[in-house]
Design an enzyme around this catalytic site. Sequence first.
Site, PDB file in Angstrom:
ATOM      1  N   PRO A  20      40.304  37.226  37.856  1.00 21.87           N
ATOM      2  CA  PRO A  20      41.258  37.148  38.546  1.00 21.87           C
ATOM      3  C   PRO A  20      41.626  37.300  39.920  1.00 21.87           C
ATOM      4  O   PRO A  20      41.671  38.184  40.671  1.00 21.87           O
ATOM      5  CB  PRO A  20      42.737  37.707  38.084  1.00 21.87           C
ATOM      6  CG  PRO A  20      42.359  38.951  37.502  1.00 21.87           C
ATOM      7  CD  PRO A  20      40.837  38.052  37.000  1.00 21.87           C
ATOM      8  N   ASN A  21      41.703  36.472  41.132  1.00 26.12           N
ATOM      9  CA  ASN A  21      41.240  35.902  42.641  1.00 26.12           C
ATOM     10  C   ASN A  21      40.619  36.189  43.121  1.00 26.12           C
ATOM     11  O   ASN A  21      40.241  35.709  44.458  1.00 26.12           O
ATOM     12  CB  ASN A  21      42.856  37.443  42.504  1.00 26.12           C
ATOM     13  CG  ASN A  21      43.939  37.068  42.333  1.00 26.12           C
ATOM     14  OD1 ASN A  21      45.468  36.297  42.674  1.00 26.12           O
ATOM     15  ND2 ASN A  21      44.271  38.309  41.811  1.00 26.12           N
TER      16      ASN A  21
ATOM     17  N   ARG B 235      40.754  36.321  51.125  1.00 26.18           N
ATOM     18  CA  ARG B 235      41.678  37.134  50.282  1.00 26.18           C
ATOM     19  C   ARG B 235      41.496  38.358  50.472  1.00 26.18           C
ATOM     20  O   ARG B 235      40.703  38.951  50.887  1.00 26.18           O
ATOM     21  CB  ARG B 235      41.743  36.652  48.833  1.00 26.18           C
ATOM     22  CG  ARG B 235      41.937  38.010  48.360  1.00 26.18           C
ATOM     23  CD  ARG B 235      41.244  38.188  46.688  1.00 26.18           C
ATOM     24  NE  ARG B 235      42.062  39.251  46.109  1.00 26.18           N
ATOM     25  CZ  ARG B 235      41.644  40.056  44.498  1.00 26.18           C
ATOM     26  NH1 ARG B 235      40.093  39.628  44.669  1.00 26.18           N
ATOM     27  NH2 ARG B 235      42.126  41.026  44.472  1.00 26.18           N
TER      28      ARG B 235
ATOM     29  N   TYR C 218      38.201  43.074  51.042  1.00 24.84           N
ATOM     30  CA  TYR C 218      36.533  41.777  50.391  1.00 24.84           C
ATOM     31  C   TYR C 218      35.923  40.975  51.092  1.00 24.84           C
ATOM     32  O   TYR C 218      34.924  40.298  50.637  1.00 24.84           O
ATOM     33  CB  TYR C 218      37.246  41.057  49.194  1.00 24.84           C
ATOM     34  CG  TYR C 218      38.231  41.932  48.792  1.00 24.84           C
ATOM     35  CD1 TYR C 218      38.056  42.591  47.862  1.00 24.84           C
ATOM     36  CD2 TYR C 218      39.731  41.687  48.285  1.00 24.84           C
ATOM     37  CE1 TYR C 218      38.573  43.452  46.578  1.00 24.84           C
ATOM     38  CE2 TYR C 218      40.231  42.203  47.143  1.00 24.84           C
ATOM     39  CZ  TYR C 218      39.383  43.232  46.397  1.00 24.84           C
ATOM     40  OH  TYR C 218      40.449  43.789  45.909  1.00 24.84           O
TER      41      TYR C 218
ATOM     42  N   ASN D 238      33.055  41.244  36.850  1.00 25.60           N
ATOM     43  CA  ASN D 238      34.031  41.828  37.792  1.00 25.60           C
ATOM     44  C   ASN D 238      35.414  41.606  37.073  1.00 25.60           C
ATOM     45  O   ASN D 238      36.272  40.539  37.127  1.00 25.60           O
ATOM     46  CB  ASN D 238      34.596  41.481  38.823  1.00 25.60           C
ATOM     47  CG  ASN D 238      35.130  42.334  40.207  1.00 25.60           C
ATOM     48  OD1 ASN D 238      35.906  42.573  39.846  1.00 25.60           O
ATOM     49  ND2 ASN D 238      34.608  42.146  41.824  1.00 25.60           N
TER      50      ASN D 238
ATOM     51  N   ALA E  96      41.836  42.726  38.554  1.00 26.09           N
ATOM     52  CA  ALA E  96      42.785  43.459  38.632  1.00 26.09           C
ATOM     53  C   ALA E  96      42.594  44.250  36.693  1.00 26.09           C
ATOM     54  O   ALA E  96      43.400  44.612  36.570  1.00 26.09           O
ATOM     55  CB  ALA E  96      44.116  43.285  39.010  1.00 26.09           C
TER      56      ALA E  96
ATOM     57  N   HIS F 274      41.475  47.917  35.627  1.00 24.17           N
ATOM     58  CA  HIS F 274      42.615  48.501  35.015  1.00 24.17           C
ATOM     59  C   HIS F 274      44.113  48.332  34.507  1.00 24.17           C
ATOM     60  O   HIS F 274      44.632  49.355  34.116  1.00 24.17           O
ATOM     61  CB  HIS F 274      43.424  48.519  36.298  1.00 24.17           C
ATOM     62  CG  HIS F 274      42.189  48.828  37.488  1.00 24.17           C
ATOM     63  ND1 HIS F 274      41.670  49.303  38.162  1.00 24.17           N
ATOM     64  CD2 HIS F 274      42.917  48.441  38.894  1.00 24.17           C
ATOM     65  CE1 HIS F 274      40.604  49.085  38.801  1.00 24.17           C
ATOM     66  NE2 HIS F 274      41.501  47.757  39.632  1.00 24.17           N
TER      67      HIS F 274
ATOM     68  N   GLU G 181      29.327  46.102  34.786  1.00 24.24           N
ATOM     69  CA  GLU G 181      30.145  46.403  35.264  1.00 24.24           C
ATOM     70  C   GLU G 181      30.593  46.654  37.289  1.00 24.24           C
ATOM     71  O   GLU G 181      29.413  47.104  37.905  1.00 24.24           O
ATOM     72  CB  GLU G 181      31.452  47.823  35.375  1.00 24.24           C
ATOM     73  CG  GLU G 181      32.884  47.643  35.512  1.00 24.24           C
ATOM     74  CD  GLU G 181      33.986  48.453  35.773  1.00 24.24           C
ATOM     75  OE1 GLU G 181      33.037  49.803  35.068  1.00 24.24           O
ATOM     76  OE2 GLU G 181      34.613  48.360  35.972  1.00 24.24           O
TER      77      GLU G 181
ATOM     78  N   HIS H 241      32.436  45.620  41.817  1.00 27.32           N
ATOM     79  CA  HIS H 241      33.175  45.362  41.916  1.00 27.32           C
ATOM     80  C   HIS H 241      32.711  45.381  43.558  1.00 27.32           C
ATOM     81  O   HIS H 241      31.929  46.613  43.729  1.00 27.32           O
ATOM     82  CB  HIS H 241      34.410  47.525  42.308  1.00 27.32           C
ATOM     83  CG  HIS H 241      34.753  47.626  40.636  1.00 27.32           C
ATOM     84  ND1 HIS H 241      36.236  46.543  40.040  1.00 27.32           N
ATOM     85  CD2 HIS H 241      34.892  47.613  39.483  1.00 27.32           C
ATOM     86  CE1 HIS H 241      35.989  46.562  38.964  1.00 27.32           C
ATOM     87  NE2 HIS H 241      35.245  47.496  38.411  1.00 27.32           N
TER      88      HIS H 241
ATOM     89  N   ARG I 213      40.605  54.202  46.936  1.00 31.73           N
ATOM     90  CA  ARG I 213      41.608  52.806  47.352  1.00 31.73           C
ATOM     91  C   ARG I 213      43.117  53.536  46.126  1.00 31.73           C
ATOM     92  O   ARG I 213      42.784  55.077  46.133  1.00 31.73           O
ATOM     93  CB  ARG I 213      41.585  51.573  46.654  1.00 31.73           C
ATOM     94  CG  ARG I 213      40.085  50.918  47.090  1.00 31.73           C
ATOM     95  CD  ARG I 213      40.218  49.548  47.484  1.00 31.73           C
ATOM     96  NE  ARG I 213      41.530  48.604  47.795  1.00 31.73           N
ATOM     97  CZ  ARG I 213      41.326  46.884  46.971  1.00 31.73           C
ATOM     98  NH1 ARG I 213      40.406  46.689  46.423  1.00 31.73           N
ATOM     99  NH2 ARG I 213      42.102  46.312  46.995  1.00 31.73           N
TER     100      ARG I 213
ATOM    101  N   ARG J  65      44.010  51.738  40.679  1.00 32.52           N
ATOM    102  CA  ARG J  65      42.651  51.485  40.615  1.00 32.52           C
ATOM    103  C   ARG J  65      41.935  52.164  40.113  1.00 32.52           C
ATOM    104  O   ARG J  65      40.492  52.176  39.358  1.00 32.52           O
ATOM    105  CB  ARG J  65      42.351  50.764  41.877  1.00 32.52           C
ATOM    106  CG  ARG J  65      43.257  49.634  42.517  1.00 32.52           C
ATOM    107  CD  ARG J  65      42.297  48.889  44.511  1.00 32.52           C
ATOM    108  NE  ARG J  65      43.635  48.337  44.422  1.00 32.52           N
ATOM    109  CZ  ARG J  65      43.773  47.044  44.249  1.00 32.52           C
ATOM    110  NH1 ARG J  65      43.521  46.481  43.594  1.00 32.52           N
ATOM    111  NH2 ARG J  65      45.304  46.632  44.788  1.00 32.52           N
TER     112      ARG J  65
HETATM  113  O1  LIG Z   1      40.908  42.397  42.581  1.00 30.84           O
HETATM  114  C1  LIG Z   1      40.320  43.458  42.301  1.00 30.84           C
HETATM  115  C2  LIG Z   1      38.676  43.387  42.638  1.00 30.84           C
HETATM  116  C3  LIG Z   1      37.820  44.527  42.622  1.00 30.84           C
HETATM  117  O2  LIG Z   1      37.753  44.279  40.890  1.00 30.84           O
HETATM  118  C4  LIG Z   1      36.955  44.343  43.355  1.00 30.84           C
HETATM  119  O3  LIG Z   1      35.664  43.718  43.185  1.00 30.84           O
HETATM  120  O4  LIG Z   1      36.683  45.473  44.397  1.00 30.84           O
HETATM  121  C5  LIG Z   1      39.750  45.458  42.768  1.00 30.84           C
HETATM  122  C6  LIG Z   1      39.753  45.685  41.940  1.00 30.84           C
HETATM  123  O5  LIG Z   1      40.697  46.997  41.799  1.00 30.84           O
HETATM  124  C7  LIG Z   1      41.265  44.401  42.255  1.00 30.84           C
HETATM  125  O6  LIG Z   1      41.981  44.687  41.633  1.00 30.84           O
END
Ligand SMILES: O=C1C[C@@](O)(C(=O)O)C[C@@H](O)[C@@H]1O
Length: 304
Positions: A164-165, A172, A177, A229, A232, A235, A253, A255, A262, A266
């Site tokens: 997501p996102n 964002r 990011y 990835n 969110a 977590h 995985e 990130h 952070r 997280r």
């Molecule tokens: O959406 C994201 C992006 C993320 O996975 C990262 O790529 O740094 C880190 C996560 O905590 C966050 O919710």
Amino acid sequence: MDPAITAADVLEACGGADNVTGNAVCMTRLRLVLKDPSRVDTDRLETLHGVLGVRRRGASGVEVVFGPAIVDAIGREFSSRTDLPLERKTAKAITQMTASGVRNVDHLHSTHRYGGADASSAPQGDDGLDKLRQLLESPGALTNDKGANRTTTTGPTALVLNGPNLNLLGVREPDIYGRETYDDLVHLVERAGRDLGFSKVACFQSNHEGVLVDRIQQALGTYDGIVFNPAAYTHTSIALLDALKAVGVPTVEVHISDVPAREAFRQVSYVRDACIDTVIGEGLEGYAHALAILKQHLDKKKGA
Ligand SMILES: O=C1C[C@@](O)(C(=O)O)C[C@@H](O)[C@@H]1O
């Protein structure tokens, strides 16, 4: 690509050997320190064969992104042409540089900052809002299936899955990011996949947990490996952990941000238990690193 020719071209575009005072490589980039950065021809650098991107760093730094397969060879060639020792920067050292603020300075092409508990962030001004609007209005924005990109005819296949996102990359929380978009990420992944010798790399993004579960299930028998990835859902999601465990497709995985630096919420990753490795805090290049780890794992498995 001949690393000797590319290194010579890079050196010329950087103003020649007498303009270079520092030469280092990390997992994917050549990191140069320059006497006079105004002598760097960034436009030319960006068009050179094998160059995936160029970033200004601080008052006198330039980073040339090559991807993990060739950066070391370029660094060695560069070193012999400049008579400068080749430093090797580890992911940990880069994370430390990021935490101490070394990255947070003057960027010519894109502001590109990752991680940090104190990073304040929001889309900036009208430009940010326009970009956000464009992203949300683009077809497929919410389930961004970029399809399969066939790279070579041999070699393993990979699915790069984003949660997501991440479709809103670029607008964002850019302080966390960066300013590169999801499309930039897809291009980076395609190039890295090609450089690493994958036969096919497909990118898929969804904001929905169940859709991600479906994609993981469909990966069984379709892809040799996954770079994931979960954003969110990292977590919170036992469903994604269970899906990865159910299919047993090797997964790395990834990130973008420096998650350990952070918020406390997280610090848990449910999916990690089902992953062969984790790449954290390397920005978008972390996906190239994750693909390299996956490729190495698949090659070893094939040879075993
Ligand atoms: O959406 C994201 C992006 C993320 O996975 C990262 O790529 O740094 C880190 C996560 O905590 C966050 O919710």
